[in-house]
Design a protein around this motif. Structure first.
Motif, PDB file in Angstrom:
ATOM      1  N   UNK A 200      -4.012 -54.828  37.260  1.00  4.06           N
ATOM      2  CA  UNK A 200      -2.699 -55.481  37.267  1.00  4.06           C
ATOM      3  C   UNK A 200      -2.814 -56.888  37.835  1.00  4.06           C
ATOM      4  N   UNK A 201      -2.022 -57.818  37.282  1.00  3.91           N
ATOM      5  CA  UNK A 201      -1.876 -59.167  37.848  1.00  3.91           C
ATOM      6  C   UNK A 201      -0.577 -59.192  38.646  1.00  3.91           C
TER       7      UNK A 201
ATOM      8  N   UNK B   4      -2.007 -65.681  43.072  1.00  7.85           N
ATOM      9  CA  UNK B   4      -1.991 -64.851  41.871  1.00  7.85           C
ATOM     10  C   UNK B   4      -3.215 -63.950  41.969  1.00  7.85           C
ATOM     11  N   UNK B   5      -2.954 -62.645  41.930  1.00  7.38           N
ATOM     12  CA  UNK B   5      -3.988 -61.678  42.294  1.00  7.38           C
ATOM     13  C   UNK B   5      -4.256 -60.718  41.149  1.00  7.38           C
ATOM     14  N   UNK B   6      -5.523 -60.375  40.935  1.00  3.55           N
ATOM     15  CA  UNK B   6      -5.881 -59.341  39.972  1.00  3.55           C
ATOM     16  C   UNK B   6      -6.509 -58.176  40.741  1.00  3.55           C
TER      17      UNK B   6
ATOM     18  N   UNK C  63      -0.657 -51.937  44.247  1.00  3.50           N
ATOM     19  CA  UNK C  63       0.573 -52.597  43.745  1.00  3.50           C
ATOM     20  C   UNK C  63       1.690 -52.392  44.772  1.00  3.50           C
ATOM     21  N   UNK C  64       1.830 -51.162  45.270  1.00  2.00           N
ATOM     22  CA  UNK C  64       2.873 -50.880  46.272  1.00  2.00           C
ATOM     23  C   UNK C  64       2.663 -51.745  47.518  1.00  2.00           C
ATOM     24  N   UNK C  65       1.407 -51.864  47.892  1.00  2.00           N
ATOM     25  CA  UNK C  65       1.064 -52.648  49.072  1.00  2.00           C
ATOM     26  C   UNK C  65       1.425 -54.128  48.863  1.00  2.00           C
TER      27      UNK C  65
ATOM     28  N   UNK D 144       2.824 -60.055  37.201  1.00  2.00           N
ATOM     29  CA  UNK D 144       2.662 -61.343  36.526  1.00  2.00           C
ATOM     30  C   UNK D 144       1.799 -61.162  35.289  1.00  2.00           C
ATOM     31  N   UNK D 145       1.801 -62.180  34.423  1.00  2.00           N
ATOM     32  CA  UNK D 145       0.894 -62.186  33.278  1.00  2.00           C
ATOM     33  C   UNK D 145      -0.435 -62.773  33.717  1.00  2.00           C
TER      34      UNK D 145
END
Lengths: 292, 498
Positions: free
Chosen positions: A166-167, A195-197, A209-211, A220-221
């Motif tokens: 996920x981004x 911006x994180x992957x 993701x929850x964190x 994000x894209x």
């Protein structure tokens, strides 16, 4: 490879053109010569998921390779603009955007079947994922802009595709982001936003993701480098974006040539003299005019 | 006090005796750089520094130097070269291919005194260290930071990081994390002409050719590392160690291929065969089943859910390939014991035979079963004993032939078997060495893997770094002066690891 070797021949200047997507990287502006252009062999010879390797002609596009590998649940640490070739990406030698998980481009090339300036075919490296036999020519070829030898066929290290990814984008300071995540694939920092992957198993990615959501991040894209931007290694410039842990900065406008010490430059010149004394191969290119 | 002329004359003679004049101009110049205390030219030092951890014999060491700074290393190199004398860099001397074994009385540049951890940058996850820092000492130093240095050769409690750079060392956990080259960001090098350069960069790729990548694994023939910037790796939040046992070696080998093919990349995948199990279990108490033909150690790390899923999948894959039991270490103590058995395997073999010859080749992992059975055949045909304990996940074989050198004719059979194993590995699509390097031991096999044109290209790289040909000459490439032989296999020194 035999046809490629014959095309390279043993006389006259010659360069290999891939997709031409980064054709001016490392170009010497003053160079004006009639350089014969040839293409590298095309096609994927074999994909071995149990070996985590792929054998491919270096004229194959990065996108075609990625799509073929994905059918086997694998991928390779190469990226580049649409149309970029495997050989081109290796010769430019830039680390992939998802470096944190995919690894560095320097570690991708296991074996390279090359043609030298004397027109002789030779093989650098070996086919296995682990190998310390002899001198490591493969490292030297990655990022060499085709100035030491022309690479026709390669064996690359592949990796299993992550189960999930996920981004996310948010404004928490990068220190907190890095603390919260385990081996993120990418953290881009533009001075305000990160911006994180994140990648991994479905459950672990859901947890991360929850964190990140708790830190105010939202989905994000995948970020795209805006037209006219370049990248370099160094400090964050005004209006630039920094890829944490990779030393890479994306910034608007062209990038100047990096500073190199006299000793390093002399060593590099000796290498080029040893491999291509007459400057037959890609004569209009200088890896020291390129930023990584 | 009045001193008589006789006393004065006696005192004068004593003074001369106390500081012997140095007659060798090379030694004199080295002493001028380092002082008397750090230059050894005696028979004792020469003999001590004529061997490394391998069973390879070469020539004899010349003068042995112990520099403590980059400038001193550069001075040692410049002095050697100005006298036309080759030099050989040396770390802890744990190498297994004779890379630090001298030929033709070279100047030995020993970097073990350069053992300072100069800087640890936790935020940027890097450290600058001296080449003499012991591998395990760095990870110990990092305890509490949540970071570690990933390359973990079995000799890690003795080998130095400078040596790791020279040989591009591996270790069990390199399956996931990569060998030393992937963990060296930059390196300060004294080139063979005495010039000091920094190759690589703290962050990102340095501009131009990847000279850092070319230097790592150069086996001391491209210059001497004097400061190394290493990448520090995050400690994984979750670690699980599994022990699977099989009644066929093939079951263990096939499980390895199947795990990788299923898209799981464990941190480590190690196989030990029955002879190794029998030798190590009595003192490691790891619970390796003594009746198993082979055990497979699997280590998984990462985030908890991913590790848990992988454990389940490996259990299924292992069972499908004949695993009798799949045990997950319940706690840190059990984990430590499982690894203790693996990492000390080579210390335990002395109970079987007094001498050993260790090989190191890599093959495609999908051919493990077939190549292993060929290895056992080669050994049986020559009435020898082999023990296999190896990095199966990388296809990195370590067949260890154990023997008693006093037995007439055994040496010839051992050497023949060693060569045959190398040949079988290369014919299976493999390579000569996965982590020990070529050194003196394997250079005669280089043409099995490489054509003359391939070797010529490698020699170009070497000549660009070492124009005069004085940096650790006669190593790696088969061309050039010959030195060293493995026909006089001796007893491996105490404390040799694999």
């Amino acid at each position: 490879m035999a046809a490629f070797r014959d095309e390279v021949g043993d006389a006259g200047t010659v360069c290999v053109r891939g997709g031409g997507t980064r054709w001016l990287v490392g170009a010497v502006p003053s160079h004006a010569g009639d350089v014969r252009q040839i293409s590298a062999p095309l096609g994927i010879e074999s994909i071995e998921p149990a070996e985590m390797t792929v054998v491919v002609g270096s004229g194959t596009t990065v996108a075609d390779l990625a799509s073929a590998l994905s059918e086997h649940g694998q991928e390779v640490a190469l990226d580049g603009p649409v149309g970029a070739t495997v050989g081109g990406a290796l010769m430019v030698g830039r680390n992939p955007l998802r470096r944190g998980r995919l690894g560095e481009i320097a570690d991708v090339l296991l074996q390279a079947d090359c043609v030298g300036a004397d027109g002789q075919a030779f093989t650098a490296g070996g086919p296995t994922v682990k190998n310390v036999t002899g001198f490591d020519l493969c490292r030297l070829l990655v990022g060499s802009l085709g100035t030491l030898a022309l690479v026709g066929r390669v064996i690359l290290r592949t990796r299993p595709l992550p189960e999930a990814g996920a981004w996310m984008v948010g404004e928490a300071p990068t220190g907190i982001v890095m603390e919260a995540l385990y081996r993120p694939a990418t953290v881009l920092w533009d001075g305000v936003r990160s911006t994180v992957r994140i990648e991994g198993s479905c459950a672990d990615v859901a947890d991360e993701i929850r964190c990140l959501e708790a830190l105010g991040f939202t989905a994000a894209d995948e970020p795209v480098l805006p037209a006219g931007w370049d990248r370099w290694s160094g400090t964050l410039p005004e209006g630039g974006v920094r890829a944490l842990g990779s030393g890479v900065v994306h910034k608007p406008g062209p990038v100047g040539a990096p500073e190199v010490s006299v000793g390093v430059r002399a060593l590099a010149d000796r290498l080029r003299d040893a491999f291509d004394p007459l400057r037959r191969l890609n004569p209009g290119r200088d890896p020291y005019r390129m930023t990584a | 006090m009045v001193i008589s002329p006789l006393t004065r004359s006696l005192l004068g003679r004593l003074a001369v005796r106390r500081v012997d004049p140095i007659t060798d101009p090379l030694e004199r110049d080295l002493v001028e750089v380092l002082g008397r205390g750090r230059v050894e030219a005696g028979i004792g030092a020469q003999s001590l520094y004529s061997h490394d951890g391998s069973v390879t014999r070469g020539g004899r060491a010349g003068i042995v130097c112990f520099p403590e700074s980059t400038a001193e290393v550069a001075a040692c190199v410049s002095v050697s070269v100005s006298h036309g004398r080759p030099f050989v860099p040396r770390g802890a001397g744990t190498g297994l291919s004779g890379g630090a074994v001298p030929c033709d009385e070279p100047v030995m540049v020993v970097t073990t005194r350069m053992d300072v951890i100069h800087e640890v940058d936790v935020e940027r996850r890097l450290a600058w260290v001296g080449p003499g820092v012991v591998n395990l000492d760095l990870s110990r130093h990092l305890e509490g930071t949540g970071l570690h240095f990933a390359p973990d050769p079995s000799s890690q409690q003795a080998c130095t990081i400078g040596g790791n750079v020279a040989t591009n060392s591996g270790g069990p956990h390199c399956l996931l994390y990569g060998v030393t080259s992937a963990h060296v960001l930059a390196v300060e090098v004294v080139l063979p002409d005495g010039e000091v350069v920094i190759l690589g960069a703290e962050e990102g790729r340095a501009a131009g050719y990847d000279l850092r990548g070319a230097f790592v694994g150069g086996e001391g023939t491209l210059g001497i590392a004097t400061r190394i910037c290493v990448r520090l790796t995050e400690d994984p939040p979750e670690v699980a160690t599994l022990l699977l046992d099989f009644d066929r070696v093939a079951g263990a080998a096939d499980t390895v291929s199947a795990v990788i093919a299923a898209g799981i990349v464990p941190a480590a995948l190690e196989i030990m065969d029955q002879r190794v199990i029998e030798a190590v279990e009595p003192f490691a108490h790891a619970g390796y089943p003594l009746d198993a033909a082979a055990v497979l150690i699997v280590e998984l790390d990462g985030l908890p859910a991913g590790v848990a899923t992988a454990i389940d999948r490996i259990e299924v894959i292992g069972t499908a390939h004949g695993a009798r039991t799949v045990r997950v270490a319940a706690d840190e103590d059990e984990r430590t014991r499982i690894w203790k058995g693996r990492k000390s395997a080579f210390g335990a073999i002395a109970v079987i035979k007094p001498d050993y010859y260790l090989n190191d080749t890599v093959i495609p992992r999908t051919r493990l079963t077939e190549v292993l059975s060929r290895v056992y055949e080669v050994i049986e045909e020559r009435d020898l004993i082999v023990m296999n304990v190896f990095h199966a996940g990388d296809g990195n074989l370590h067949p260890l032939i154990v023997f008693d050198a006093r037995e007439p004719g055994v040496m010839e059979r051992v050497l023949e078997a060693g060569e045959e194993i190398v040949r079988i590995s290369v014919e299976a699509g493999g390579v000569l060495s996965g982590e020990h390097g070529i050194g003196l031991e394997k250079k005669r096999f280089m043409s099995m893997q490489f054509s003359p044109a391939d070797l010529e290209a490698q020699d170009r790289l070497r000549r660009a770094f070492d124009v005069e040909g004085l940096a650790n000459p006669a190593k790696v490439l088969p061309s050039g002066a010959s030195c060293g032989h493995v026909t006089s296999l001796g007893r491996a020194p105490d404390g040799t690891w694999v």
